[in-house]
Scaffold this active site. Structure first.
Site, PDB file in Angstrom:
ATOM      1  N   ASP A  82      25.779  32.880  53.940  1.00 15.74           N
ATOM      2  CA  ASP A  82      26.183  32.308  55.135  1.00 15.74           C
ATOM      3  C   ASP A  82      26.121  33.093  56.136  1.00 15.74           C
ATOM      4  O   ASP A  82      25.512  34.407  56.100  1.00 15.74           O
ATOM      5  CB  ASP A  82      28.194  32.420  54.844  1.00 15.74           C
ATOM      6  CG  ASP A  82      28.636  33.735  54.790  1.00 15.74           C
ATOM      7  OD1 ASP A  82      27.985  34.334  54.215  1.00 15.74           O
ATOM      8  OD2 ASP A  82      29.572  33.887  55.598  1.00 15.74           O
ATOM      9  N   GLU A 177      30.677  35.670  53.289  1.00 19.74           N
ATOM     10  CA  GLU A 177      31.063  37.028  53.508  1.00 19.74           C
ATOM     11  C   GLU A 177      31.356  37.253  55.153  1.00 19.74           C
ATOM     12  O   GLU A 177      32.381  38.085  55.531  1.00 19.74           O
ATOM     13  CB  GLU A 177      29.707  37.904  53.598  1.00 19.74           C
ATOM     14  CG  GLU A 177      30.040  39.410  53.812  1.00 19.74           C
ATOM     15  CD  GLU A 177      29.437  39.939  54.982  1.00 19.74           C
ATOM     16  OE1 GLU A 177      29.479  41.177  55.107  1.00 19.74           O
ATOM     17  OE2 GLU A 177      29.421  39.325  55.831  1.00 19.74           O
TER      18      GLU A 177
HETATM   19 ZN   LIG Z   1      25.986  40.653  57.048  1.00 18.80          ZN
END
Ligand SMILES: [Zn+2]
Length: 416
Positions: A82, A177
């Protein structure tokens, strides 16, 4: 190797994988699944074993051992697919600057932007390398698609060169994340690693094994609403004024992200919403050491109590929750994962540099859960904004360092 890296990287950055913390889905956005499907197919084509895309959007794969030694530890390499919610990742148009000449870089889709050493000191050492930037409208997504491209190229290299002697290797690409959920649905049994590395760092040679310890605070303020025309007589207590007082009571000049650096922590208001009747303030609290983090909690709790005492007709409630802890607390007990990374970086002719991570990584959570996971460089710079850039040759150095790392673990096993 650099051309293979570059073409992979360019393929990954055009997929919009921006994560969204308001979404309850996992992955939080469909673009991440799209990239994960592409990565799964590529791993299958490369000939990796056990290639799997889980229903929560994690890609896992195995590179089988080439060493005949038994009992070698399993090493995992992780990167997140992401990109940050802070800045648009839609319609990324990567631009390759071959043999960068050291001059300021301008952007076709935003003429006001200039990438130069005043805002990017690491550009100095990038002269002569091949750089990639976005076009001015979006971020680039080298955080962390540079890491993804490095790991894919590592997998391709190891599978093509069975003479490189190493133990079992696992590969893992995580979603979300950037919104703090990177390892929430990751099954550690399934990952089956003894030690792991995230490829999610900057300058060539850097190792991150000290992260912030992090808490979040939510302060709720309940006021008393009346008609504003008769507020004086009817006892209006405006929650918005109290929220303003709260913010102005913060020690901003010595304890905010914009006034601190290095090993200093901070209290950072991230969101405020409300009306006369009710206001909510959200904060993140950060410090490398737990006593320092406790002091940040005391600041927020102290202001809450002071506000409550000054205005008994209001109700002020402060709730604090744990987010993650400095991975150094666990790594210091067994520094082999860090020392072997340093050795691998030296083996490719670079000087290893410890970098304090003023944030968290997937490795912060994993290390706390028992899987030691330092962070390695992969060449990303000026991340989360339109000036983001990466040097392809630095990504290639990261691949070489990882190859060296697999050999060192294969040679030394679990010993000293
Ligand atoms: Zn990163």
């Amino acid at each position: 190797m650099t051309e293979a890296l570059l073409s992979r990287f360019l393929r990954y950055v055009v997929v919009d994988t921006q994560s969204n913390e308001l979404s309850k889905a996992c992955p939080s956005t469909p673009g991440q699944m799209e990239l994960q499907e592409l990565l799964r197919t590529e791993l299958e084509t490369l000939g990796a074993d056990d290639v799997q895309l889980t229903k929560h959007g994690y890609v896992l794969a195995t590179i089988p051992p080439t060493s005949r030694k038994s009992g070698l530890p399993t090493i995992a390499f992780l990167a997140h697919v992401d990109t940050a919610p802070d800045f648009s990742g839609k319609g990324v148009q990567p631009i390759v600057h071959r043999k960068y000449d050291g001059r300021p870089i301008r952007f076709p889709h935003n003429r006001r932007l200039v990438l130069e050493s005043s805002v990017a000191p690491d550009l100095e050492q990038a002269k002569g390398k091949d750089l990639v930037t976005a076009s001015g409208m979006t971020l680039l997504g080298s955080d962390d698609k540079a890491g993804v491209a490095v790991i894919m190229t590592l997998a391709a290299h190891l599978l093509r060169h069975p003479a490189i002697s190493h133990g079992p290797i696992r590969i893992c690409f995580t979603p979300d994340e950037e919104i703090g959920r990177g390892v929430e649905r990751l099954d550690l049994e399934e990952l089956g690693a003894d030690v792991a590395y995230t490829l999610d760092g900057g300058l060539a040679g850097e190792i991150g094994w000290q992260t912030f310890s992090a808490d979040a605070a939510v302060v709720g303020i309940e006021g008393v609403s009346t008609h504003p025309g008769e507020a004086k007589g009817k006892g209006m207590v405006n929650a918005l004024h109290l929220a303003g007082k709260f913010l102005s009571a913060l020690p901003r000049e010595r304890c905010a992200p914009e006034t601190t650096s290095g090993a200093e922590g901070f209290v950072h208001p991230t969101r405020i919403e409300g009306s006369v009747e009710r206001a909510t303030l959200r904060f993140i609290l950060r410090d490398f050491e737990l006593p320092g983090l406790a002091r940040k909690r005391a600041i927020v709790q102290g202001i809450s109590r002071g506000l409550q005492a000054a205005e008994p007709r209001a109700r002020v409630v402060c709730r604090i929750s744990k987010q993650y802890r400095n991975m150094a607390y666990w790594l210091r007990k067994d520094m082999r994962p860090v020392e072997r990374a340093r050795e691998a970086i030296r083996s490719i002719g670079l000087e290893p540099v410890d970098r304090l991570i003023r944030g968290g990584t997937d490795g912060s959570r994993l290390t706390e859960l028992g899987l030691p996971t330092p962070n390695l460089f992969c060449g990303q710079h000026n991340i989360h904004g339109p000036l983001e850039w990466v040097a392809v040759q630095d990504m290639a150095l990261a691949v070489q360092a990882c190859v060296g790392l697999t050999e060192i673990w294969g040679r030394k096993g679990r010993g000293k």
